[in-house]
Design an enzyme around this catalytic site. Structure first.
Site, PDB file in Angstrom:
ATOM      1  N   LYS A   1       0.961  -1.182  -0.018  1.00 40.05           N
ATOM      2  CA  LYS A   1       0.055  -0.106   0.011  1.00 40.05           C
ATOM      3  C   LYS A   1       0.828   1.107   0.167  1.00 40.05           C
ATOM      4  O   LYS A   1       0.954   2.079   0.906  1.00 40.05           O
ATOM      5  CB  LYS A   1      -0.935  -0.117   1.158  1.00 40.05           C
ATOM      6  CG  LYS A   1      -1.972   1.017   1.238  1.00 40.05           C
ATOM      7  CD  LYS A   1      -3.140   0.591   0.340  1.00 40.05           C
ATOM      8  CE  LYS A   1      -4.202   1.723   0.447  1.00 40.05           C
ATOM      9  NZ  LYS A   1      -5.220   1.920  -0.681  1.00 40.05           N
TER      10      LYS A   1
ATOM     11  N   ASP B   1      -6.979 -15.804   2.869  1.00 42.58           N
ATOM     12  CA  ASP B   1      -8.320 -16.154   3.225  1.00 42.58           C
ATOM     13  C   ASP B   1      -9.185 -15.877   1.820  1.00 42.58           C
ATOM     14  O   ASP B   1      -9.925 -16.681   1.672  1.00 42.58           O
ATOM     15  CB  ASP B   1      -8.909 -15.624   4.444  1.00 42.58           C
ATOM     16  CG  ASP B   1      -8.502 -16.640   5.749  1.00 42.58           C
ATOM     17  OD1 ASP B   1      -7.628 -17.210   5.638  1.00 42.58           O
ATOM     18  OD2 ASP B   1      -9.459 -16.307   6.749  1.00 42.58           O
TER      19      ASP B   1
ATOM     20  N   ASP C   1      -5.525  -3.051  -2.169  1.00 42.02           N
ATOM     21  CA  ASP C   1      -7.097  -3.127  -2.581  1.00 42.02           C
ATOM     22  C   ASP C   1      -7.286  -3.467  -3.966  1.00 42.02           C
ATOM     23  O   ASP C   1      -8.237  -4.086  -4.105  1.00 42.02           O
ATOM     24  CB  ASP C   1      -7.414  -1.463  -2.228  1.00 42.02           C
ATOM     25  CG  ASP C   1      -6.697  -0.650  -2.773  1.00 42.02           C
ATOM     26  OD1 ASP C   1      -5.385  -0.851  -3.116  1.00 42.02           O
ATOM     27  OD2 ASP C   1      -6.836   0.709  -2.765  1.00 42.02           O
TER      28      ASP C   1
END
Ligand code: NAD
Length: 355
Positions: A186, A247, A219
């Site tokens: 990020k 996950d 993102d």
């Protein structure tokens, strides 16, 4: 080859799925003439009950001595009081830090026989073969923490050495695959991510010129994992982003019960475990899917013992067993009765036998 394998069945369905993984390992031993010594120890809730500690001294010693450790799962409602100061998960964190396993590897492959078990449409699943490499011992999970009634702080720190070693491991793994790495950060917001990105750019250009590197914001990665997962090869990222993305990626394959993982240190001694937990809702009923643990045993053969042929044999046997229609409840075909944990293990052994 000779090897000492630490066996930690743990809690809930842990012992049930571990039994099937051990049967597969024993079969491989015989077929390929290896000699593995299995030494069992306690971890998690069962260790709290019998020794008052989730990672007792005997288990710590075994983890230090073994060539590799295979774990079932830990935890359960009996030990989940948040106010308790001994909890099963502390056993896992203690073991990871005692073994110095800084890189967590999670392969995510889809297979046509399991498309129906995924929440995504099959056209999004074709050809997905991803290896996520998550940094496991740094970042916000291990930084200084503070809490007042009205504020809370989790410090996220990464050092150059911590970043370089996990990037290097991802580079080496990419060389055994399609030689493409996506480094996820990020960097538009976080200083740790800017350091991560600049080190990734330098290190891969210098040491892995044969590997193609892309950078991606976390993102965007979360979105692309659902829309064009087949484009990824190796994903490498820091601890918190990796926790979430692994996950998310697991849903591509349909069931938690199918997915293995490896956590490696610099010497490639590793801790191998399915990604699922102890599944207290189905524990003791003999219906858990043992494939994630059986496939973790295959990763153990590959990464810690260097036995690629044997690892592939197990992986192929799991696919053959599933294609034959033998499936536990979590991946059962509509209108077909699910099989038990032991029957699923039998089907894998049969497939190994007929290879
Ligand atoms: P879970 O992974 O145990 O179960 C989630 C759901 O998936 C449940 O419905 C369960 O029945 C199902 N499931 C999981 N593994 C399966 C398998 N092999 N076959 C068929 N179905 C399967 O997660 P949870 O319910 O959130 O956690 C239960 C306990 O496990 C908690 O105490 C948690 O802390 C612990 N946990 C441990 C680990 C670990 O040992 N590494 C990881 C995650 C959770």
């Amino acid at each position: 080859m000779e090897a000492l394998i630490g066996v930690l069945p743990g809690d809930g369905i842990g012992p049930e799925v571990m039994a099937e993984a051990q049967r597969a390992l024993r079969f491989i031993e015989k077929k390929y003439r290896h000699h593995f010594v299995y030494r069992e120890a306690l971890i998690g809730g069962i260790a709290i009950d019998s020794q008052g500690h989730p990672f007792p001294a005997d288990t710590r010693k075994l983890c230090a001595e073994a060539d590799a450790v295979l774990l079932g799962a830990v935890g359960g409602p009996k030990w989940s009081d948040p106010d308790s100061n001994v909890r099963p998960e502390q056993g896992l964190l203690g073991m990871r830090s005692a073994m110095g396993v800084f890189a967590n590897l999670r392969p995510v492959q889809t297979h046509p026989a399991l498309y129906a078990a995924s929440p995504l449409r099959s056209e999004r699943l074709a050809g997905v073969d991803i290896l996520v490499v998550r940094e496991l011992t740094g970042g916000a999970y291990f930084g200084r923490k503070e809490r007042t009634p009205d504020s809370a702080t989790d410090v996220c720190t990464y050092t150059r050495a911590e970043i370089e070693r996990v990037l290097r491991m991802a580079g080496e793994l990419a060389r055994t695959r399609r030689r493409k790495i996506t480094s996820i950060d990020k960097a538009n917001v976080l200083e740790t991510s800017r350091l991560w990105r600049s080190i990734a750019t330098e290190l891969y250009a210098r040491e892995f010129p044969d590997v193609k590197l892309d950078h991606m914001y976390v993102d965007a990665a979360a979105m692309h994992l659902l829309s064009r997962a087949a484009d990824f090869d190796v994903l490498v990222t820091e601890n918190l982003f990796g926790d979430i993305l692994t996950d998310e990626a697991s849903m591509l394959t349909g069931s938690l019960g199918m997915l293995p993982s490896a956590s490696l240190n610099a010497e490639k001694r590793g801790l191998y475990e399915p990604i699922h937990g102890s599944a207290p809702d189905i524990a003791g009923r003999g219906i858990a899917n043992p494939c994630g643990t059986i496939l973790s045993a295959a990763m153990l053969l590959r990464h810690s013992l260097g036995l690629e042929t044997e690892a592939l044999a197990i992986e192929q046997a799991v696919i053959t067993a599933i294609e034959s229609g033998c499936r536990t409840a979590d991946i059962a075909l509509p209108g077909k009765s699910p099989v038990s944990t032991g029957d699923m293990g039998d089907a894998v052994l049969r497939a190994l036998d007929t290879q």
